[in-house]
Design a protein around this motif. Sequence first.
Motif, PDB file in Angstrom:
ATOM      1  N   ASP A 106       0.894  -1.126  -0.013  1.00  0.00           N
ATOM      2  CA  ASP A 106       0.298  -0.069   0.006  1.00  0.00           C
ATOM      3  C   ASP A 106       1.105   1.185  -0.064  1.00  0.00           C
ATOM      4  OD1 ASP A 106      -2.489  -0.845  -0.478  1.00  0.00           O
ATOM      5  OD2 ASP A 106      -3.256  -1.147   2.037  1.00  0.00           O
ATOM      6  N   GLY A 107       2.619   0.895   0.612  1.00  0.00           N
ATOM      7  CA  GLY A 107       2.859   2.407  -0.168  1.00  0.00           C
ATOM      8  C   GLY A 107       4.115   2.384   0.536  1.00  0.00           C
ATOM      9  N   VAL A 108       4.984   3.439   1.807  1.00  0.00           N
ATOM     10  CA  VAL A 108       6.262   3.202   2.851  1.00  0.00           C
ATOM     11  C   VAL A 108       5.763   3.066   3.688  1.00  0.00           C
ATOM     12  CG1 VAL A 108       7.906   3.936   2.988  1.00  0.00           C
ATOM     13  CG2 VAL A 108       7.371   4.832   0.518  1.00  0.00           C
ATOM     14  N   TYR A 109       6.259   2.082   4.829  1.00  0.00           N
ATOM     15  CA  TYR A 109       6.521   1.902   5.998  1.00  0.00           C
ATOM     16  C   TYR A 109       7.441   2.329   6.805  1.00  0.00           C
ATOM     17  CZ  TYR A 109       1.320  -0.815   5.039  1.00  0.00           C
ATOM     18  OH  TYR A 109       0.580  -0.999   4.429  1.00  0.00           O
ATOM     19  N   THR A 110       6.791   2.680   7.889  1.00  0.00           N
ATOM     20  CA  THR A 110       7.644   2.891   8.962  1.00  0.00           C
ATOM     21  C   THR A 110       8.802   1.300   8.935  1.00  0.00           C
ATOM     22  OG1 THR A 110       6.232   1.620  10.526  1.00  0.00           O
ATOM     23  CG2 THR A 110       6.470   4.425  10.242  1.00  0.00           C
ATOM     24  N   ALA A 111       8.252   0.347   8.919  1.00  0.00           N
ATOM     25  CA  ALA A 111       9.278  -0.728   8.912  1.00  0.00           C
ATOM     26  C   ALA A 111       8.325  -1.610   8.399  1.00  0.00           C
ATOM     27  CB  ALA A 111       9.769  -1.223   9.838  1.00  0.00           C
ATOM     28  N   ASP A 112       9.697  -2.573   7.614  1.00  0.00           N
ATOM     29  CA  ASP A 112       9.096  -3.646   7.091  1.00  0.00           C
ATOM     30  C   ASP A 112       8.295  -4.427   7.397  1.00  0.00           C
ATOM     31  OD1 ASP A 112       9.120  -5.785   5.238  1.00  0.00           O
ATOM     32  OD2 ASP A 112      10.880  -6.389   4.620  1.00  0.00           O
ATOM     33  N   PRO A 113       7.244  -4.440   7.099  1.00  0.00           N
ATOM     34  CA  PRO A 113       5.882  -5.258   7.675  1.00  0.00           C
ATOM     35  C   PRO A 113       6.229  -7.013   7.994  1.00  0.00           C
ATOM     36  CG  PRO A 113       5.067  -3.900   5.570  1.00  0.00           C
ATOM     37  CD  PRO A 113       6.599  -3.865   5.699  1.00  0.00           C
ATOM     38  N   ARG A 114       6.638  -6.913   7.709  1.00  0.00           N
ATOM     39  CA  ARG A 114       6.878  -9.082   7.029  1.00  0.00           C
ATOM     40  C   ARG A 114       7.789  -8.955   8.851  1.00  0.00           C
ATOM     41  NH1 ARG A 114       9.459  -9.030   1.583  1.00  0.00           N
ATOM     42  NH2 ARG A 114      11.028  -7.575   2.427  1.00  0.00           N
ATOM     43  N   ILE A 115       8.730  -7.854   8.892  1.00  0.00           N
ATOM     44  CA  ILE A 115       9.778  -7.674  10.704  1.00  0.00           C
ATOM     45  C   ILE A 115       8.571  -7.129  11.573  1.00  0.00           C
ATOM     46  CG2 ILE A 115      11.761  -7.300  11.349  1.00  0.00           C
ATOM     47  CD1 ILE A 115      12.620  -7.210   8.715  1.00  0.00           C
ATOM     48  N   VAL A 116       8.674  -5.561  11.050  1.00  0.00           N
ATOM     49  CA  VAL A 116       7.235  -5.215  12.353  1.00  0.00           C
ATOM     50  C   VAL A 116       5.576  -5.524  11.812  1.00  0.00           C
ATOM     51  CG1 VAL A 116       7.433  -3.560  13.541  1.00  0.00           C
ATOM     52  CG2 VAL A 116       9.099  -3.695  12.516  1.00  0.00           C
ATOM     53  N   PRO A 117       5.639  -6.182  12.239  1.00  0.00           N
ATOM     54  CA  PRO A 117       3.653  -6.620  12.225  1.00  0.00           C
ATOM     55  C   PRO A 117       3.121  -5.228  12.060  1.00  0.00           C
ATOM     56  CG  PRO A 117       4.352  -8.078  13.300  1.00  0.00           C
ATOM     57  CD  PRO A 117       5.474  -7.475  13.336  1.00  0.00           C
ATOM     58  N   THR A 118       3.568  -4.463  12.963  1.00  0.00           N
ATOM     59  CA  THR A 118       2.607  -3.252  13.720  1.00  0.00           C
ATOM     60  C   THR A 118       2.711  -2.408  13.285  1.00  0.00           C
ATOM     61  OG1 THR A 118       4.385  -3.070  15.793  1.00  0.00           O
ATOM     62  CG2 THR A 118       1.721  -4.023  15.761  1.00  0.00           C
TER      63      THR A 118
ATOM     64  N   VAL B  78       1.350  21.652  11.065  1.00  0.00           N
ATOM     65  CA  VAL B  78       2.099  22.258  12.420  1.00  0.00           C
ATOM     66  C   VAL B  78       3.452  22.095  12.203  1.00  0.00           C
ATOM     67  CG1 VAL B  78       1.336  22.817  14.429  1.00  0.00           C
ATOM     68  CG2 VAL B  78      -0.158  22.563  13.250  1.00  0.00           C
ATOM     69  N   GLU B  79       3.675  20.876  12.500  1.00  0.00           N
ATOM     70  CA  GLU B  79       5.192  20.041  13.016  1.00  0.00           C
ATOM     71  C   GLU B  79       5.028  19.044  12.261  1.00  0.00           C
ATOM     72  OE1 GLU B  79       7.581  20.156  17.474  1.00  0.00           O
ATOM     73  OE2 GLU B  79       4.974  19.835  16.821  1.00  0.00           O
ATOM     74  N   GLN B  80       7.001  18.781  11.667  1.00  0.00           N
ATOM     75  CA  GLN B  80       6.434  17.372  11.088  1.00  0.00           C
ATOM     76  C   GLN B  80       7.119  16.714  11.997  1.00  0.00           C
ATOM     77  OE1 GLN B  80       7.522  16.638   7.911  1.00  0.00           O
ATOM     78  NE2 GLN B  80       6.218  18.113   6.638  1.00  0.00           N
ATOM     79  N   PRO B  81       6.746  15.235  11.444  1.00  0.00           N
ATOM     80  CA  PRO B  81       6.432  13.569  12.309  1.00  0.00           C
ATOM     81  C   PRO B  81       8.437  14.229  12.822  1.00  0.00           C
ATOM     82  CG  PRO B  81       6.423  13.245  10.862  1.00  0.00           C
ATOM     83  CD  PRO B  81       6.513  14.587  10.611  1.00  0.00           C
ATOM     84  N   ILE B  82       9.180  13.494  13.876  1.00  0.00           N
ATOM     85  CA  ILE B  82      10.620  14.174  14.112  1.00  0.00           C
ATOM     86  C   ILE B  82      11.097  12.194  13.062  1.00  0.00           C
ATOM     87  CG2 ILE B  82      12.152  12.934  16.445  1.00  0.00           C
ATOM     88  CD1 ILE B  82      10.910  14.473  17.650  1.00  0.00           C
ATOM     89  N   ILE B  83      10.619  11.548  13.691  1.00  0.00           N
ATOM     90  CA  ILE B  83      10.873  10.218  12.434  1.00  0.00           C
ATOM     91  C   ILE B  83       9.898   9.880  11.548  1.00  0.00           C
ATOM     92  CG2 ILE B  83      11.345   7.651  12.891  1.00  0.00           C
ATOM     93  CD1 ILE B  83      13.222   9.836  14.403  1.00  0.00           C
ATOM     94  N   ALA B  84      10.897   9.236  10.153  1.00  0.00           N
ATOM     95  CA  ALA B  84       9.940   8.649   9.487  1.00  0.00           C
ATOM     96  C   ALA B  84      10.133   7.294   9.105  1.00  0.00           C
ATOM     97  CB  ALA B  84      10.437   9.487   8.133  1.00  0.00           C
ATOM     98  N   GLY B  85      10.243   6.367   9.752  1.00  0.00           N
ATOM     99  CA  GLY B  85      10.454   4.984   9.704  1.00  0.00           C
ATOM    100  C   GLY B  85      12.219   4.578   9.468  1.00  0.00           C
ATOM    101  N   VAL B  86      11.856   3.320   9.831  1.00  0.00           N
ATOM    102  CA  VAL B  86      13.752   2.095  10.606  1.00  0.00           C
ATOM    103  C   VAL B  86      13.675   0.876   8.910  1.00  0.00           C
ATOM    104  CG1 VAL B  86      14.589   0.061  11.512  1.00  0.00           C
ATOM    105  CG2 VAL B  86      12.203   2.061  12.621  1.00  0.00           C
ATOM    106  N   ALA B  87      14.441   1.598   8.501  1.00  0.00           N
ATOM    107  CA  ALA B  87      14.799   0.594   7.515  1.00  0.00           C
ATOM    108  C   ALA B  87      16.134  -0.458   7.776  1.00  0.00           C
ATOM    109  CB  ALA B  87      16.112   1.157   6.373  1.00  0.00           C
ATOM    110  N   HIS B  88      15.922  -1.333   7.188  1.00  0.00           N
ATOM    111  CA  HIS B  88      17.083  -3.061   7.658  1.00  0.00           C
ATOM    112  C   HIS B  88      18.131  -3.037   6.539  1.00  0.00           C
ATOM    113  CE1 HIS B  88      13.980  -5.108   6.372  1.00  0.00           C
ATOM    114  NE2 HIS B  88      14.938  -5.956   6.038  1.00  0.00           N
ATOM    115  N   ASP B  89      19.178  -3.431   6.362  1.00  0.00           N
ATOM    116  CA  ASP B  89      19.423  -3.887   5.290  1.00  0.00           C
ATOM    117  C   ASP B  89      20.491  -5.396   5.617  1.00  0.00           C
ATOM    118  OD1 ASP B  89      21.467  -4.113   3.100  1.00  0.00           O
ATOM    119  OD2 ASP B  89      22.010  -2.054   2.639  1.00  0.00           O
TER     120      ASP B  89
END
Lengths: 433, 433
Positions: free
Chosen positions: A177-189, A262-273
């Motif tokens: 559905d788009g870019v996620y805050t982390a890979d949903p296969r690792i972080v289901p939430t 009003v304010e940008q979120p501090i954190i966009a997401g978590v990437a892994h490699d």
Amino acid sequence: MALVVQKYGGSSVADAEGVKRVARRIAETKRAGHDVVVVVSAMGDTTDELIDLAQQVTPMPPARELDMLLTSGERISMAVLAMAINNLGLEARSFTGSQAGVITDSAHGKARIIDVTPGRIRTALDEDAIAIVAGFQGVSQDTKDITTLGRGGSDTTAVALAAALKADVCEIYTDVDGVYTADPRIVPTARKIDRITSEEMLEMAANGAKILMLRCVEYARNYDLPIHVRSSFSHHEGTWVTDGPVPAHLTSNPQSSQEGTVEQPIIAGVAHDRSEAKITVVGVPDTPGTAAQIFEAVAEAEINIDMIVQNVSVAASGRTDVSFTLPKAEGQTAVAALDRVKAAIGFERLEYDDQIGKVSLIGVGMRSHPGVSAKFFKALGERKINMEMISTSEIRISVVTRADELDDAVRAVHSAFELDGEAEATVYGGTGR
Amino acid sequence: MALVVQKYGGSSVADAEGVKRVARRIAETKRAGHDVVVVVSAMGDTTDELIDLAQQVTPMPPARELDMLLTSGERISMAVLAMAINNLGLEARSFTGSQAGVITDSAHGKARIIDVTPGRIRTALDEDAIAIVAGFQGVSQDTKDITTLGRGGSDTTAVALAAALKADVCEIYTDVDGVYTADPRIVPTARKIDRITSEEMLEMAANGAKILMLRCVEYARNYDLPIHVRSSFSHHEGTWVTDGPVPAHLTSNPQSSQEGTVEQPIIAGVAHDRSEAKITVVGVPDTPGTAAQIFEAVAEAEINIDMIVQNVSVAASGRTDVSFTLPKAEGQTAVAALDRVKAAIGFERLEYDDQIGKVSLIGVGMRSHPGVSAKFFKALGERKINMEMISTSEIRISVVTRADELDDAVRAVHSAFELDGEAEATVYGGTGR
């Protein structure tokens, strides 16, 4: 009325049913009053099948001929897609990369786009037709040979074409559905990100997020082009990658169309490699210029290194250790290159370790919020995950861990920064870096 | 050293093994010191599979897009073939029809070659490379769209390219040893023809011999280009189609290289055709101009008719019958076109008969030998085969029979003219027409 460039990947057009579904989707966009240019990849496993065919006749296919072969994949998908759209009563015309004016250098298999001259596409649009363009391919400026752009090349085709046509948006259709805050296969939430800056998306892509290739994001950023990453299997709004406002007539989410909430979120997401390895050069003489010699040897082998750590010199020995990470695929080349200069540099030995992982936290808000690093390190520490290397930029923190601890590290960081999804999951303000 | 153009059909490159076998054959020719240009069709059933894919998305694929789709077939075969040759240590470069300079009109699916500008092929040859060219395809002069040449198009590509390059020979590789005096499936004793004039080959092709398409023979004749039809599965000398001498350095049969042997054989061979139907227009007013009206109506429907017979008018009624043959595939179109002018012309009714066959005897020697027709008719008469229509040219006699009597008719004629093979099967001199 907008000019919309849509890109559909191979999984969206894996078979005739997929092609027809995508055709309906394109027709909807056209019937909504927009001009539509579509970039399409080869159907399903076509590219792999063609590579397999090549390997049946030779272990070392010449790059020029491999490009000629592989580009037939998009030729098939684009023609069939154009047919399916015509069958819905709209006119569609397909164009090869060459016909669409995608001019590249001559580096077969990994060509770079030099220029885009989409005269024929413009003519098709002027004549009210939908233009279907083969992704991943172009024609070389010097030799007029057919080239391919390498991995993720279709996304780059779409963005480059959108930029040349001054499109309002480049929609990248995928199977999520788009870019996620982390890979949903690792972080289901993990939560879908509604909007992300190009700078953040660049860091996500550079640090292992596979949804968009780095060069495609770079290209869009250079041309100030909004990208909309979304699913071809649903009509949900996806993720907008843009530094400006989201075009109001192309979003169903009025909030996202406002410039600068009003304010940008501090954190966009978590990437892994997981694709990197670590080389440690042990016992390097701690004299000026020695480290430079090591990295010159690696650079001459055309290897891109990522993180570098030099240990504090042990005073008594006058020697130190230097570690760096690099793509696993280039590991043996780098080891060979360093072995050749071992005597000249005078280091003791090389250690090669491909059992590493890298977790990265990304967000433009870090710049103005102290305490982010501390919170990050604490999250890993509480799970007893050892940090082997650390690297930071203004908007990113990356840590190398053992490969088998990587998933746990991703979940720990994701949770610590309250990225886990529910209705109000977007993190505004926060505890700072 | 000669310039040799070779054409390999889809059955010769049906799979990777076939491609490798053809590659070895091409390498042999190159290593014998010749410049080599290869025209290749799509592998095996690829074209049928692509048509099937198109039909999965639409019952009526637009012709432009169908051409775009189908041309991917040759793109695959030519690239893989180039790879296989490179793997043998020789340089090969593949070119699409467009890259090879095959310029056509815009009639998608049945385009005609307007010009051939093989600059890139010439350059490849000058650089000692083998050029591999996609058969069956070109690029339209006006729209720059990709076109296909229709059935037998790869042969036409090969001949047109050979003519433009002033090649010494165009070798057409197929799965039989050459052109036979009759279809060996019907006449097991049929004999391979060593040499045949272009005029005879034209009549053979026009009357059902499927080994070479009419337009390809016409093209070669216009440019005085020798064609060598031979098998890709053996090294036997095949059939030379030429009006001049066979190039001595390209034949292993010294006899065939002599221009004009003492006497040409009277008969080249027997062709047959099951693809036609017969329409009889019954009760046509026997007034001047009426027959013209019938054939104008058929011509306006763009139908090619073959044989025409008008019965002697029955004086009392003032009416006559007109019969003609045409391709079965166009039968219903012709019937519809004639029905529309029925009242205007005033004929009584139409009879449509698709249970017919045509047997043709061909040979330039007929011109100077009386008695050939008589012998032909006697051969059929002895087998009690009824002749429904007769048509002759200077070098051909054709007779329409019942479809189920056709095989018998072919054997009768083949045998009557002593074409059956054995060591001395070539018919010199003879009984005359």
